[in-house]
Enzyme design. Sequence first.
Site, PDB file in Angstrom:
ATOM      1  N   GLY A 138      52.509  13.177 -17.072  1.00 45.46           N
ATOM      2  CA  GLY A 138      53.939  12.816 -16.353  1.00 45.46           C
ATOM      3  C   GLY A 138      55.013  13.661 -16.684  1.00 45.46           C
ATOM      4  N   TYR A 152      28.143  19.379 -30.421  1.00 43.88           N
ATOM      5  CA  TYR A 152      29.270  20.319 -30.265  1.00 43.88           C
ATOM      6  C   TYR A 152      29.093  21.000 -28.696  1.00 43.88           C
ATOM      7  CZ  TYR A 152      31.855  24.656 -30.675  1.00 43.88           C
ATOM      8  OH  TYR A 152      33.001  25.856 -30.427  1.00 43.88           O
TER       9      TYR A 152
END
Length: 289
Positions: free
Chosen positions: A125, A167
């Site tokens: 936002g 990973y």
Amino acid sequence: MWQALIGLAVTVVVVRVIYRFRSGRFDSLTRLDGKTVIVTGSSADEIIKTSGNNNVEVQQLDTSDLSSVRRFADGILKSEKRLDILVNNAGIAGHHKREITKDGLEFTMATNYYGHFLLTNLLLGLLKKSAPSRIINVSSLMHTFCKKLDPEDLNFEKSSYLSISAYNQSKLCNILFTLELSNKLKGTGVTTNSLHPGVVATEINAKAAGIIPVIVDILFQLMGKTCDMGAQTTIYLAVSDEVEDVSGKYFVDCKEVECSELARHRGMAKKLWVASELDVKLQEDEMHY
Ligand SMILES: NC(=O)c1ccc[n+]([C@@H]2O[C@H](COP(=O)([O-])OP(=O)(O)OC[C@H]3O[C@@H](n4cnc5c(N)ncnc54)[C@H](OP(=O)(O)O)[C@@H]3O)[C@@H](O)[C@H]2O)c1
């Protein structure tokens, strides 16, 4: 024996020189006065020391802990009027055994992916209000070694765990997240891109346990880019006018390049988004796209 050692030393020096020479560089006179930038996993002391900019704040954030991410985001939303650049950079590698966080997430995935997924959503936002603004996700070339992704098994409950697989998967998720986010942000003035910084002589492998990370760390320190060189693509994406309107792309050495086929799969990016919202328990009032 001596000949072998000299041969090895010459190889190291040649690889180092060539690799560093080929490394992309971004020079710019652009200044970020009045802009607010968040970089996760960075050292404020060093930034102040090397840039001379005292307008740097450090705030606590543990990306592997969703309550810490929510606390951090709350603090930012209260203290900051704008957010121009968000760099999702923090990361770990080589977590040797499967560990589940208190949120029920696998530790490497939580640190490298879920924490940033949630953080970005919580700050969206403010980023939209500050448009034009940019979100940069630090991924890795290692994503190319993740050949399949099961959105129902992002935390290695069904499949067997290897630190390298976790990973690679987390770095693939960084790119797929960028792809779906760019789609959701069309027309908002907020762009998002991902990158591989190169092989960089940082502390990432030194923090991991075991002999393999030790060997990898030695190679990275001997032949990798300096941290300054490793930061160039991130800075390019954060600052350059060339990428002002570019979104959803993947960069290496300050150039757009193609990521793996799986990392470009729009259907998978959507499925990952839906699964991630459920996994981080994103609430309706936390959805700003
Ligand atoms: N180095 C390379 O060759 C390479 C290659 C490809 C991609 N990358 C990516 O580059 C990014 C930066 O890594 P690096 O190489 O600069 O490693 P690094 O030197 O270890 O820096 C990683 C940073 O992330 C922070 N961090 C780790 N776990 C965290 C957590 N749970 N919450 C908040 N911050 C956390 C670390 O903080 P502490 O210091 O407090 O642990 C550190 O500041 C990562 O996303 C990595 O995957 C690196």
